[in-house]
Design a protein around this motif. Structure first.
Motif: not given
Ligand SMILES: CC(C)(COP(=O)(O)OP(=O)(O)OC[C@H]1O[C@@H](n2cnc3c(N)ncnc32)[C@H](O)[C@@H]1OP(=O)(O)O)[C@@H](O)C(=O)NCCC(=O)NCCS
Length: 142
Positions: A11, A63-65, A70-73, A75-76, A102-104, A106-108
Motif C-alpha cells: 500500500a 490506514i491502508a487498503v 481500492r475505491r470500493r469503500g 477506506g470509508v 497524499n491523495p488520502a 480526499a478520503l478524510y
C-alpha cells in the motif's frame, strides 16, 4: 501480523518511507488504548487501521487498503469503524496527521474531517525531500 504487513508493503509508496515495520506495529499495539482493525474483501484481509485513544482524544496512526482493493469503500468503512470504536472508548475527537500531498486527504475530507493544523517540513521522504504534515480532526458525537 503477516496479512497486515503484506498490505503495508503493497500500500505505501517506498518514496515516502511511511510504512511501519512489524516491530513498530507490535510495539505500539503493546501500549494501552491501541488497537488494530482489519477489513476483509471476499474473506481476505484487504485493509487495516491502527488507532490509539489517550483520554478523550483518539489518533488514527495508520490506514491502508491493498491497491487491488481500492475505491470500493473500504477506506470509508474503516474510518466509520474506527470512529465508532474510538467513541465507545471515550474519545470526543479523532485526529490524524497526513502528508500534505497524499491523495488520502480526499478520503478524510469526504468522511467529515476538517483541517486543524499544519507542520512545515514534518516528514522526510526516502531521498531526503521534506513534506508538510496537515492535521485533521473529526468530532465524535457522544
Ligand atoms: C487512502 C486509502 C486508505 C483509501 O482507501 P480506499 O479503500 O481506496 O478508499 P475508499 O474506496 O473508501 O474511498 C472513498 C473516497 O475517498 C476518495 N479517495 C480515496 N482514494 C483516493 C485517491 N487516491 N485519490 C482521490 N480520491 C480518493 C474518493 O472520494 C473516494 O470515493 P470514490 O471512489 O467514490 O471517488 C488508500 O488509497 C491507501 O491505502 N493509500 C496508501 C496508504 C496511505 O497513504 N494511507 C494514508 C496515510 S496513513
Amino acid at each position: 501480523m503477516a496479512p497486515v504487513m503484506e498490505i503495508m508493503r503493497a500500500a505505501f509508496d517506498p518514496a515516502y518511507g511511511e510504512a511501519w515495520t512489524s516491530g513498530q506495529c507490535a510495539g505500539i499495539l503493546a501500549s494501552p488504548g491501541t488497537w488494530l482493525m482489519i477489513a476483509e474483501l471476499d474473506g481476505r484481509p484487504a485493509g487495516f487501521a491502527l488507532t490509539r485513544v489517550i483520554v478523550d482524544e483518539a489518533e488514527l496512526l495508520l490506514i491502508a487498503v491493498h491497491p487491488e482493493a481500492r475505491r470500493r469503500g473500504i477506506g470509508v468503512r474503516l474510518i466509520a469503524g474506527v470512529a465508532e470504536a474510538a467513541r465507545r472508548r471515550g474519545a470526543a475527537s479523532l485526529f490524524l496527521e497526513v502528508r500534505s500531498n497524499n491523495p488520502a486527504i480526499a478520503l478524510y475530507t469526504g468522511t467529515g474531517f476538517s483541517k486543524v493544523g499544519e507542520r512545515i517540513n514534518y516528514y522526510r521522504g526516502a531521498n531526503g525531500d521534506l513534506f508538510d504534515a496537515h492535521t485533521y480532526s473529526l468530532p465524535l458525537c457522544p
